[in-house]
Design a protein around this motif. Structure first.
Motif, mmCIF file in Angstrom:
data_model
loop_
_atom_site.group_PDB
_atom_site.id
_atom_site.type_symbol
_atom_site.label_atom_id
_atom_site.label_comp_id
_atom_site.label_asym_id
_atom_site.label_seq_id
_atom_site.Cartn_x
_atom_site.Cartn_y
_atom_site.Cartn_z
ATOM 1 N N LYS A 351 3.035 56.706 0.693
ATOM 2 C CA LYS A 351 2.678 57.012 2.074
ATOM 3 C C LYS A 351 3.485 58.194 2.590
ATOM 4 N N THR A 352 3.329 59.311 1.906
ATOM 5 C CA THR A 352 4.124 60.486 2.231
ATOM 6 C C THR A 352 3.257 61.732 2.154
ATOM 7 N N ASP A 368 7.193 56.658 3.095
ATOM 8 C CA ASP A 368 7.004 56.815 4.539
ATOM 9 C C ASP A 368 7.609 58.127 5.019
ATOM 10 N N ASN A 385 13.552 53.617 3.486
ATOM 11 C CA ASN A 385 12.483 53.440 4.471
ATOM 12 C C ASN A 385 12.347 52.002 4.945
ATOM 13 N N TYR A 386 13.053 51.090 4.308
ATOM 14 C CA TYR A 386 12.793 49.667 4.542
ATOM 15 C C TYR A 386 14.086 48.973 4.945
ATOM 16 N N LYS A 391 9.077 48.969 7.831
ATOM 17 C CA LYS A 391 9.139 50.294 7.208
ATOM 18 C C LYS A 391 9.334 51.336 8.309
ATOM 19 N N HIS A 392 10.137 52.366 8.039
ATOM 20 C CA HIS A 392 10.378 53.416 9.039
ATOM 21 C C HIS A 392 10.142 54.787 8.408
ATOM 22 N N THR A 393 9.893 55.761 9.287
ATOM 23 C CA THR A 393 9.508 57.093 8.825
ATOM 24 C C THR A 393 10.707 58.036 8.733
#
Ligand code: UD1
Ligand code: CA
Length: 471
Positions: A351-352, A368, A385-386, A391-393
């Motif tokens: 997811k990038t 992310d 990211n976790y 999950k964070h960006t």
């Protein structure tokens, strides 16, 4: 006037010889279930719609076929399987009670049936009661045998009902029929079950027709799937057909015999696909792209000029024009690589989005991430990211440089053009143009200390190696 044709596909059986919890027609070849292959062949050959007879695994069979064919499939339920004749009776009564025209009947376990053979059968059967396909087979065991009198087909005898001379007949029934609807309705009402299996045989309809035409088919294409060995044999036929069509249209398949491409993938002319590549689901490989040895892709688009080095594994991702990936990279879902970007060896992405010309070259994890253009992510960088719950960006603006072995603890943003010093653990946003250093402590060089340290270690080793003094 053009012929009105509807198809019936029989798909209600469990298929016990598969020795599988999954009903036979739900086994897959090249990304499609067996029943999807049969329905697609019937529709390709000119059937207006297809009635699928369902029983075992009914919900799933309905789901997969409706998802692919929408309004063009309908269903008839056969609660107990009393034979192929009974299955057709269910379809006629439940779905085709008023239909006038030609009924094309196929079994749901013959996935490699070529639409061209079906078209030929439909053309030849026009205005007749019944047409069928026959084929020669050197070891015909298990198949119904074609009975002829003065050259004309007069019936089919099931393997289990054959006498010795009938068993020797090498012309078999692949199970494909085109039948006039009115005749079929009357004939299946008359079927009896006085046979070795106590079933209603669809094959008995042939002897009732009196006016039978036949088309010769090639058994390799028409073989049925009763067990897993035959499933593999059909898979080989279909794989060759898919690969040949792509290669003849200009796709550069280097070694088709070791190339596995699902039926719904696209490989454009002048794209190169090296040996041992698997393209699954709905991949698209554009002209001028190169997918090298051993890549395994699912639902991936590879744009023009992109190069996937050996052993790249990717799913649900987009690889932009002239982007480079691998060797040994893992792109997880929602990876978007922009034009000219690079993901190198032993990197994992998820997811990038990687902006134009940006690079993640060695042993990094980026998940992310929102990464701008011309960014450099150094070796061993981790996007943390976790947090164990969410999950964070991580956002890297254009022209950011992240030094090797840094951890970026999300959510965090590194501003445009900023530097992150190697070995930093970044927990706060970094302003544009800044240098962030976040190491445990400042470096301290002790002159000459290394020599003393080495001597101390060597002495410790010598004393450990000396034998113990006798008491
Ligand atoms: C059938 C033919 C045989 C032919 C062979 C070709 C009959 C009586 N025999 O035998 O002549 O050479 O196929 O592969 O037709 N099905 C139902 N409901 C039923 C029974 C079967 O939907 O009650 C479906 C099965 O799910 C399968 C197909 O019909 O997809 C064929 O059934 P199967 O039992 O495999 O028939 P065969 O014994 O192979
Ligand atoms: Ca069969």
């Amino acid at each position: 006037m053009s012929q009105d044709v509807v198809a019936i596909v029989l798909a209600a059986g469990q298929g016990t010889r598969m020795k599988s919890a999954l009903p036979k027609v739900l086994h897959r070849i090249a990304g499609r279930t067996l029943v999807e292959w049969s329905v697609a062949a019937a529709l390709d050959a000119g059937a207006r719609e297809c009635v699928v007879v369902v029983g075992h695994g009914r919900d799933t069979v309905e789901d997969v076929t409706r998802r692919r064919f929408g309004e063009r499939v309908r269903f008839a339920l056969q609660t107990e399987q009393h034979g192929t004749g009974h299955a057709v009776r269910c379809a006629m009564e439940q779905a085709l009670a008023d239909f006038e025209g030609t009924v094309l009947i196929l079994y749901g376990d013959c996935p490699a049936t070529p639409p061209a053979t079906l078209k030929e059968l439909l053309a030849k059967t026009r205005g007749r009661r019944l047409g069928l396909v026959t084929a020669r087979l050197s070891s015909p065991r298990g198949y119904g045998r074609i009975l002829r009198r003065e050259g004309r087909v007069v019936g089919i005898r099931e393997d289990k009902d054959c006498d010795a001379s009938e068993r020797a007949i090498d012309e078999v029934n692949p199970g494909i029929y085109a039948v006039d609807a009115a005749f079929l309705r009357a004939a299946i009402a008359d079927l009896g079950s006085d046979n070795a299996q106590g079933e209603l045989y669809l094959t008995d309809v042939v002897a009732m027709a009196e006016d039978v035409v036949d088309v010769q088919g090639e058994m390799r294409q028409l073989q049925g799937v009763n067990d897993r060995w035959q499933l593999a044999a059909c898979a080989a036929v279909l794989r060759e057909r898919i690969n040949e069509a792509l290669a003849r249209a200009g796709a550069g398949l280097v070694d088709p015999s070791t190339t596995y491409i699902d039926a719904d993938c696209v490989v454009e002319a002048d794209a190169t696909v090296a040996p041992q590549v698997h393209l699954r689901g709905r991949c698209v490989v554009r002209s001028g792209a190169h997918v090298d040895v051993g890549c395994v892709l699912r639902d991936v688009e590879v744009a023009a000029g992109a190069y996937l080095q050996p052993y790249t594994v990717a799913a649900d991702s987009h690889i932009g024009e002239r982007a480079q990936v691998g060797p040994f990279a893992h792109l997880r879902p929602q990876t978007i690589l922009s034009e000219g970007s690079k993901v190198g060896n032993f990197c994992e992405t998820k997811k990038t989005t990687l902006g134009k010309g940006s690079k993640v070259n060695h042993l990094a994890y980026v998940g992310d991430g929102v990464i701008g253009a011309r960014v450099n992510v150094g070796a061993g960088v981790i996007f943390c990211n976790y947090d164990g719950v969410q999950k964070h960006t991580t956002t890297l603006e254009d022209d950011v440089f992240v030094g090797s072995d840094s951890q970026l603890v999300a959510p965090v943003t590194i501003g445009q053009g900023a530097y992150v010093a190697s070995g930093s653990t970044i927990t706060k946003d970094v302003p544009a143009g800044a240098l962030a250093i976040a190491r445990h402590r400042k470096q301290d060089n002790k002159e000459g200390y290394a020599t003393r340290l080495r001597e101390r270690f060597a002495a410790a080793k010598r004393s450990a190696d000396e034998p113990d003094e006798p008491e």
